[in-house]
Design a protein around this motif. Structure first.
Motif: not given
Length: 257
Positions: A58-59, A246
């Motif tokens: 999760v960027s 993330g």
């Protein structure tokens, strides 16, 4: 003769603008190995094969150089929660001649932003209402596309979370699966934070709901997107096929227990 760059490596002079810090890349590589070891252990406990579970990075909180570094250490799928940021990252990677990885839309999607993501993502995780499903379907049909989606389900019943309640999903499933512009590939949920017992009940509930919807629709619904940084091992034990990670991937401040 030189060799062609790998798919995870930038090409051309413009790529220098998104080079990541080598020390940070080394951190990402070591952390990824730790994540995969935990995922494999969870699969062993559940009698599953680790190949059944995709790890999505999760960027949403990092910039393009961190995405490039993550690609280099082995991540092939990324999740964004804002259409504008998704477009910005994709444009930056394309300008730098990076072979584009898979991007998914994982956050709340407003109807007026649907066109921003249609041709840019592999999967929309967050179809949280019949209204949104119909809007995506209508726009996709106009573009001659079918968009793979997941139904976001509020299994835990928390007021702060969006998505279909389980009974709403059961009632709407056949109608949603009949829409012409979308392909319903499975379900997505989020568990209550910092409560392993509630997380397990939530993920188990999503698995049971998927079984119900398969019986109702005749669809395979192969994807269960659940599990994040703090609870992904529990999610894998309960049947998750896609974990969205993330902080544990990108943050050097995130400590592993």
């Amino acid at each position: 003769m030189g060799t062609e760059p790998s798919e995870a490596e930038p090409r051309g002079r413009e790529a220098e603008a998104i080079e990541a810090d080598p020390a940070y890349e080394a951190f990402l590589r070591e952390r990824r190995q730790q994540i995969l070891e935990r995922l494999s252990a969870a699969c062993v406990r559940a009698g599953r094969d680790a190949s059944e579970v995709m790890v999505e990075a999760v960027s949403k909180t990092v910039d393009t150089p961190a995405v490039v570094a993550a690609m280099r250490v082995g991540y092939a799928a990324f999740g964004e929660n804002r259409p504008q940021e998704l477009v910005r990252k994709l444009d930056a990677l394309a300008a730098a001649q990076v072979v584009l990885p898979r991007f998914d839309m994982i956050g709340n999607l407003q109807v007026n932003k649907v066109n921003h993501v249609l041709a840019r993502v592999r999967l929309v995780h967050s179809v949280s209402s019949t209204h949104l499903a119909e809007a995506i379907s209508k726009r996709a049909e106009r573009a001659g596309m079918r968009v793979p989606v997941l139904l976001e389900c509020n299994v835990s019943g928390e007021a702060s979370k969006s998505g279909f309640a389980p009974d709403e999903a059961r009632a709407a499933a056949e109608e949603l699966c009949a829409l012409g512009g979308i392909d319903v590939e499975g379900l997505m949920t989020m568990a209550p934070a910092h409560d392993p017992g509630a997380a397990r009940r939530t993920f188990s509930g999503l698995r049971g709901l998927a079984d119900d919807l398969r019986a109702r629709t005749g669809r395979a619904l192969p994807t269960l997107s659940c599990g994040m940084s703090d609870d992904f091992a529990i999610a894998v034990e309960e049947g998750s096929t896609l974990v969205r990670l993330g902080r544990i991937v990108f943050s050097e401040d995130y400590t592993l227990d």
